[in-house]
Design a protein around this motif. Structure first.
Motif, PDB file in Angstrom:
ATOM      1  N   GLU A 365       0.843  -1.209   0.000  1.00  0.00           N
ATOM      2  CA  GLU A 365       0.000   0.000   0.000  1.00  0.00           C
ATOM      3  C   GLU A 365       0.875   1.255   0.000  1.00  0.00           C
ATOM      4  OE1 GLU A 365      -3.967   1.228   2.296  1.00  0.00           O
ATOM      5  OE2 GLU A 365      -2.201   1.492   3.543  1.00  0.00           O
ATOM      6  N   ILE A 366       1.888   1.260   0.857  1.00  0.00           N
ATOM      7  CA  ILE A 366       2.771   2.448   0.916  1.00  0.00           C
ATOM      8  C   ILE A 366       3.474   2.635  -0.436  1.00  0.00           C
ATOM      9  CG2 ILE A 366       4.801   3.476   2.030  1.00  0.00           C
ATOM     10  CD1 ILE A 366       3.942   2.093   4.606  1.00  0.00           C
ATOM     11  N   ASP A 367       3.950   1.538  -1.009  1.00  0.00           N
ATOM     12  CA  ASP A 367       4.605   1.648  -2.325  1.00  0.00           C
ATOM     13  C   ASP A 367       3.647   2.239  -3.356  1.00  0.00           C
ATOM     14  OD1 ASP A 367       6.957   0.741  -1.410  1.00  0.00           O
ATOM     15  OD2 ASP A 367       6.734  -1.321  -2.135  1.00  0.00           O
ATOM     16  N   ARG A 372       8.589   4.841  -4.083  1.00  0.00           N
ATOM     17  CA  ARG A 372       9.857   4.545  -3.395  1.00  0.00           C
ATOM     18  C   ARG A 372      10.852   5.699  -3.459  1.00  0.00           C
ATOM     19  NH1 ARG A 372      11.562  -1.349  -2.303  1.00  0.00           N
ATOM     20  NH2 ARG A 372       9.557  -2.025  -1.505  1.00  0.00           N
ATOM     21  N   ASP A 373      10.395   6.842  -4.002  1.00  0.00           N
ATOM     22  CA  ASP A 373      11.344   7.945  -4.203  1.00  0.00           C
ATOM     23  C   ASP A 373      11.279   9.016  -3.129  1.00  0.00           C
ATOM     24  OD1 ASP A 373      12.081   6.728  -6.536  1.00  0.00           O
ATOM     25  OD2 ASP A 373      10.481   7.729  -7.678  1.00  0.00           O
ATOM     26  N   LEU A 384      -3.911   5.962   3.099  1.00  0.00           N
ATOM     27  CA  LEU A 384      -3.291   4.717   3.581  1.00  0.00           C
ATOM     28  C   LEU A 384      -4.293   3.937   4.438  1.00  0.00           C
ATOM     29  CD1 LEU A 384       0.256   6.156   4.376  1.00  0.00           C
ATOM     30  CD2 LEU A 384      -0.372   4.651   2.464  1.00  0.00           C
ATOM     31  N   ASN A 385      -5.349   3.470   3.786  1.00  0.00           N
ATOM     32  CA  ASN A 385      -6.432   2.827   4.528  1.00  0.00           C
ATOM     33  C   ASN A 385      -6.011   1.541   5.226  1.00  0.00           C
ATOM     34  OD1 ASN A 385      -8.523   4.563   4.378  1.00  0.00           O
ATOM     35  ND2 ASN A 385      -9.466   3.667   2.567  1.00  0.00           N
ATOM     36  N   TYR A 386      -5.206   0.729   4.562  1.00  0.00           N
ATOM     37  CA  TYR A 386      -4.830  -0.543   5.187  1.00  0.00           C
ATOM     38  C   TYR A 386      -3.977  -0.290   6.431  1.00  0.00           C
ATOM     39  CZ  TYR A 386      -3.573  -5.408   5.762  1.00  0.00           C
ATOM     40  OH  TYR A 386      -3.415  -6.673   6.284  1.00  0.00           O
TER      41      TYR A 386
END
Ligand code: HEM
Length: 483
Positions: A365-367, A372-373, A384-386
């Motif tokens: 999820e974050i990706d 990634r930058d 970022l629900n999860y």
């Protein structure tokens, strides 16, 4: 608020030392006899209510259920949970001396107390620890219902925890997030063999944020090159957690006040020592800042919460807060912002390490949202629900305290058909609600998906207004930080 193993009658995780309990038992017996004589001579007010009291063990005259609680060998919070399990009704009552303690583990009964009858349950118990830590009830969190509580809560909601201030201090919070990243990076790479103590890091991150927002600085002592806490910061954070562990922990003299001077279980001494450590560094800092403003040495630019509190004026340009009130407010912020967030992060990460598929989903999820930058920003959080579901699950399954901060009934009431006498201490069981099998499937499983709404457009929130578990609670005494 380990308020927050902190919060609850008396129901934090404290044990009585064995020798003290033996003395206590003898004393209780003596008290029972003396009171019995007094009671037969002095007529008491009888309730006219016909509803029954919530189910629970039959109390002894005068001391109520104190003897069996002390003799059970269990900490108070465990014994009360044991009583709740035996009654199986979602509400149970025990009597400690003259005080009815009502514990609740059913969400609909919890809603009856904190939503439908909220006004009546808006006070807090008077205890040795809460009186000490609140400087004689000058604050918002611990003060009983009344003008002082109203004033301090209003100051917090209108001047401190409000959207404009939140925005104002964004850079400081972002700076602390960078510092956290740097510190963890240094720890992971340095002599510790790559191990990172998540509790240490999470607690000190919260400590840094609080000091930064309230006092405008990360360190009370010298800055550390790796971003970690120095000895004074360690002392400060340890003092906060020690104090939170004592706040609302069971203390016999809170129920038998004439035992206060004897301090049989050593609680009074521990509270005094914790308070001494807790106030030492912040008080000196506040005294100095107060002097600077009042002498004119500092003027104009308001840079942090402490400046806000000191310079606050009413419509007639008179200062709103005394120095003692400023100290009490600063401490409330410190208490409130430390244990809940750090505990939730610690448990969520522990559960993720235990369930690689949960960790994988969170990373994916974050990706997807951040890429990634760059590093995660506060502004990413809504998407970022999860990750938020993981935090919700940590609140549900691993609350920082067994019971929510206690509420006190301002008048007689009827809840779920039971009579709740005026003055009762009402405690919502965070464990009983969050792990209630009638509410949650497979309640002991860490399963963030249970919080993901079926509507893909709907947001996951951290609040839980239906009280199926406790995060920010709700109602008049609910948390003010559920922005
Ligand atoms: C993860 C973060 C937090 C969680 C989960 C949390 C949770 C709670 C809970 C459960 C209560 C007790 C409510 C009740 O008595 O029913 C509470 C009270 C309170 N919280 Fe928070 N809190 C958090 C952060 C904060 C922060 C950052 C502040 C900032 C000052 C704050 C301020 C307060 C205050 C002032 C009260 C007492 C309200 C009153 O008695 O009138 N909390 N919080």
């Amino acid at each position: 608020m380990e308020a927050v193993a902190a919060a609850s009658p008396s129901l934090g995780a404290s044990f009585l030392p064995t020798s003290s309990s033996t003395i206590l038992q003898l004393l209780l017996l003596m008290v029972m006899l003396v009171y019995l004589v007094v009671q037969t001579l002095v007529p008491r007010r009888r309730s006219t209510c016909t509803a029954p009291l919530p189910p629970g063990p039959k109390p002894w005259p005068v001391v109520g259920n104190l003897p069996e609680m002390l003799l059970s060998g269990k900490p108070a919070f465990r014994w009360i949970h044991h009583v709740m399990e035996r009654t199986g009704t979602g509400i149970a009552g025990v009597k400690l001396d003259g005080v009815h303690v009502i514990a609740i583990s059913c969400p609909s009964i919890a809603r009856e107390v904190l939503k439908r009858q909220d006004t009546n349950f808006a006070s807090r118990p008077l205890t040795l620890a809460s009186e000490t830590f609140s400087r004689g009830y000058m604050d918002a969190i611990m003060s009983p219902y009344g003008d002082q509580w109203r004033k301090m809560r209003r100051v917090l909601t209108s001047e401190i925890v409000c959207p404009s201030r939140h925005k104002w201090l964004l850079d400081k919070r972002a700076d602390e997030a960078d510092n956290l990243t740097r510190y963890v990076y240094n720890l992971a790479g340095a002599g510790s063999g790559g191990a990172v103590d998540v509790r240490h890091v999470a607690r000190h991150y919260c400590g840094n944020v609080v000091r930064r927002l309230v006092f405008g600085r990360r360190y009370f002592g010298e800055p550390r090159p790796d971003g970690g806490p120095g000895p004074l910061e360690v002392q400060d954070v340890d003092a906060v957690f020690a104090s939170l562990g004592l706040l609302y922990a069971f203390c016999v003299s809170d129920y038998l006040p004439w035992l206060l001077g004897l301090d049989l279980d050593g609680h009074g001494k521990m509270v005094r020592e914790a308070n001494e450590m807790l106030t030492r560094l912040p008080d000196a800092f506040i005294d100095e800042r107060w002097r600077q403003w009042k002498s004119g040495e500092k003027q104009g630019l308001v840079e942090d919460f402490l400046d806000v509190l000191i310079t606050l004026e009413d419509a007639e340009a008179k200062p709103v807060l005394t120095i003692e009130e400023v100290k009490a407010q600063s401490q409330d912020i410190t208490f409130a912002a430390m244990d809940n967030p750090s505990n939730a992060v610690e448990w969520a990460l522990a559960e993720m390490v235990d369930s690689p598929e949960v960790l994988k989903k969170a990373v994916e999820e974050i990706d997807g949202v951040v890429g990634r930058d760059r590093l995660v920003q506060e502004s990413d959080i809504p998407r970022l629900n999860y990750l938020k579901a993981c935090i919700r699950e940590a609140f549900r399954l691993h609350p920082v305290v067994p019971f929510n901060v206690p509420h006190v009934a301002l008048a007689d009431a009827t809840v779920a058909g039971y009579h709740i006498p005026k003055g009762s201490h009402v405690i919502l069981s965070c464990i009983g609600l969050g792990r209630n099998p009638a509410v949650w499937d497979d309640p002991l499983r860490f399963n963030p998906d249970r919080h993901i709404p079926t509507d893909p457009m709907a947001d996951v929130t951290l609040t839980e207004n239906d009280l199926r578990f406790i995060s920010f609670s709700t109602g008049r005494r609910g948390c003010i930080a559920d922005l």
